[in-house]
Motif scaffolding. Structure first.
Motif, PDB file in Angstrom:
ATOM      1  N   ASP A  14       0.800  -1.217   0.000  1.00 43.27           N
ATOM      2  CA  ASP A  14       0.000   0.000   0.000  1.00 43.27           C
ATOM      3  C   ASP A  14       0.837   1.274   0.000  1.00 43.27           C
ATOM      4  O   ASP A  14       0.485   2.252  -0.665  1.00 43.27           O
ATOM      5  N   ILE A  15       1.957   1.284   0.723  1.00 42.40           N
ATOM      6  CA  ILE A  15       2.773   2.498   0.763  1.00 42.40           C
ATOM      7  C   ILE A  15       3.438   2.742  -0.596  1.00 42.40           C
ATOM      8  O   ILE A  15       3.604   3.888  -1.022  1.00 42.40           O
ATOM      9  N   VAL A  16       3.794   1.673  -1.296  1.00 45.87           N
ATOM     10  CA  VAL A  16       4.347   1.813  -2.652  1.00 45.87           C
ATOM     11  C   VAL A  16       3.286   2.330  -3.600  1.00 45.87           C
ATOM     12  O   VAL A  16       3.535   3.219  -4.429  1.00 45.87           O
ATOM     13  N   LEU A  17       2.086   1.789  -3.475  1.00 43.33           N
ATOM     14  CA  LEU A  17       0.977   2.234  -4.330  1.00 43.33           C
ATOM     15  C   LEU A  17       0.691   3.715  -4.137  1.00 43.33           C
ATOM     16  O   LEU A  17       0.491   4.457  -5.106  1.00 43.33           O
ATOM     17  N   ALA A  18       0.686   4.172  -2.887  1.00 45.76           N
ATOM     18  CA  ALA A  18       0.357   5.564  -2.595  1.00 45.76           C
ATOM     19  C   ALA A  18       1.477   6.518  -2.989  1.00 45.76           C
ATOM     20  O   ALA A  18       1.216   7.639  -3.448  1.00 45.76           O
ATOM     21  N   MET A  19       2.733   6.103  -2.834  1.00 48.03           N
ATOM     22  CA  MET A  19       3.851   7.012  -3.076  1.00 48.03           C
ATOM     23  C   MET A  19       4.275   7.068  -4.535  1.00 48.03           C
ATOM     24  O   MET A  19       4.513   8.151  -5.086  1.00 48.03           O
ATOM     25  N   THR A  20       4.395   5.922  -5.170  1.00 49.74           N
ATOM     26  CA  THR A  20       4.982   5.893  -6.508  1.00 49.74           C
ATOM     27  C   THR A  20       4.136   5.164  -7.541  1.00 49.74           C
ATOM     28  O   THR A  20       4.405   5.299  -8.737  1.00 49.74           O
ATOM     29  N   GLY A  21       3.149   4.371  -7.105  1.00 52.27           N
ATOM     30  CA  GLY A  21       2.411   3.553  -8.057  1.00 52.27           C
ATOM     31  C   GLY A  21       3.312   2.538  -8.739  1.00 52.27           C
ATOM     32  O   GLY A  21       3.031   2.080  -9.845  1.00 52.27           O
ATOM     33  N   GLY A  22       4.425   2.177  -8.073  1.00 56.18           N
ATOM     34  CA  GLY A  22       5.370   1.219  -8.636  1.00 56.18           C
ATOM     35  C   GLY A  22       6.455   1.857  -9.481  1.00 56.18           C
ATOM     36  O   GLY A  22       7.417   1.195  -9.850  1.00 56.18           O
ATOM     37  N   GLY A  23       6.315   3.133  -9.808  1.00 58.14           N
ATOM     38  CA  GLY A  23       7.260   3.801 -10.709  1.00 58.14           C
ATOM     39  C   GLY A  23       8.404   4.465  -9.961  1.00 58.14           C
ATOM     40  O   GLY A  23       8.511   4.371  -8.740  1.00 58.14           O
ATOM     41  N   PRO A  24       9.225   5.168 -10.755  1.00 61.61           N
ATOM     42  CA  PRO A  24       9.210   5.261 -12.226  1.00 61.61           C
ATOM     43  C   PRO A  24       9.474   3.904 -12.880  1.00 61.61           C
ATOM     44  O   PRO A  24      10.377   3.181 -12.457  1.00 61.61           O
ATOM     45  N   GLY A  25       8.697   3.563 -13.878  1.00 67.72           N
ATOM     46  CA  GLY A  25       8.792   2.241 -14.493  1.00 67.72           C
ATOM     47  C   GLY A  25       8.416   1.167 -13.499  1.00 67.72           C
ATOM     48  O   GLY A  25       7.306   1.170 -12.954  1.00 67.72           O
ATOM     49  N   THR A  26       9.323   0.260 -13.248  1.00 73.56           N
ATOM     50  CA  THR A  26       9.108  -0.799 -12.242  1.00 73.56           C
ATOM     51  C   THR A  26      10.123  -0.675 -11.113  1.00 73.56           C
ATOM     52  O   THR A  26      10.376  -1.643 -10.396  1.00 73.56           O
TER      53      THR A  26
END
Length: 298
Positions: free
Chosen positions: A230-242
């Motif tokens: 969830d913290i990755v989703l909120a902060m970067t959405g997985g980006g830049p890229g992967t």
């Protein structure tokens, strides 16, 4: 009859909870493992392809995004481990300075009241070059300041680590503080009378006595790191890229974006394996140390 009923009644009361656990937990694990050996895509198929049994796993380990997520989870584990270190330092400072203990304990525990989604959004705003820390430094006259970590593949993961440390710091501090308070006060007094230095006291006496607390923190940290999503989703959405993908993010993305439940199940099974590889040794070490301590007491 009354004695028999008193023996059976609590066990009967546990039947619903045990049944739900077996079906919802172990049943879901077995279902995921089964589906990972099928050719399931958007919808599950239950026919196992024995001619190409490891098809989904071969694709998984050949996927660059999965390799990136494994690298990131190691980096996240090492970086988030600083929360335990800083938590111990804060706990030691609070324990030594009794004044304001309640205030500082509440202050550092406050982030636990905030969800990972909210934490991620707040830190995303802080890293925003137009609104956050970078803009503030520019207004102070530091024009060369660059704090847009989330916009760079090389630093985006470190931004996530910083937010994770902020969120978990108070929790580990509380555990360490509880461990410090469990130490007999006579040990502190004897160390002062013997003239033991501050650093030697903690390095040779206090920290070894808190080994169970450190192990507990390590177990909780490892479980939290593996399921980071969830913290990755909120902060970067997985980006830049992967660049900030984690195994949990990879699993969700494989199902939602790729529409491949078999591929996602294979990744989920590997997450379970990673959890067992990390979790079981720590639990066994903790149990072994507990038995040794009990043997010494006896």
């Amino acid at each position: 009859m009354a004695i028999r009923w008193s023996w059976a009644s609590p066990r009967l009361a546990l039947v619903p909870a045990v049944s739900v656990t077996l079906v919802a937990f172990f049943g879901a694990i077995l279902w995921t493992i089964w589906v990972s050996f099928t050719r399931s895509r958007r919808f599950p198929e239950y026919a196992i392809d024995f001619e190409d049994l490891t098809r989904q796993y071969d694709r998984l380990f050949g996927d660059n995004a999965w390799a990136t997520s494994l690298e990131n989870v190691v980096i996240l584990a090492l970086g988030s481990g600083l929360a335990i270190v800083f938590g111990f330092i804060l706990a030691a400072m609070i324990e030594r300075e009794k004044r304001g203990e309640g205030f500082f304990r509440t202050l550092f525990l406050y982030p636990l009241a905030v969800s990972f989604i909210v934490t991620g959004l707040v830190w995303r705003w802080l890293f925003n070059p137009d609104l956050g820390i970078e803009n503030f430094l520019h207004q102070l006259g530091w024009e060369s300041a660059d704090f847009n970590w989330l916009g760079d593949r090389r630093t985006a993961m470190y931004g996530v680590i910083l937010a994770s440390i902020w969120h978990g710091l108070g929790f580990y501090m509380a555990l360490m503080l509880a461990g410090l308070k469990s130490i007999n006060t006579e040990i502190w007094s004897a160390a002062r009378l013997d003239g033991v230095s501050f650093w030697r006291l903690y390095a040779e006496i206090i920290i070894p006595m808190l080994k169970f607390t450190f192990l507990t923190c390590a177990i909780l940290l490892s479980l939290g790191v593996v399921k980071t999503y969830d913290i990755v989703l909120a902060m970067t959405g997985g980006g830049p890229g992967t660049s900030t993908w984690t195994p949990a993010y990879f699993v969700v993305n494989s199902f939602q974006s790729r529409g491949n439940i078999g591929f996602a199940s294979a990744a989920a099974v590997m997450m379970l394996v990673m959890t067992l590889v990390i979790f079981l040794p720590l639990v066994l070490i903790t149990a072994w140390q507990a038995r040794r301590r009990e043997a010494r007491v006896q």
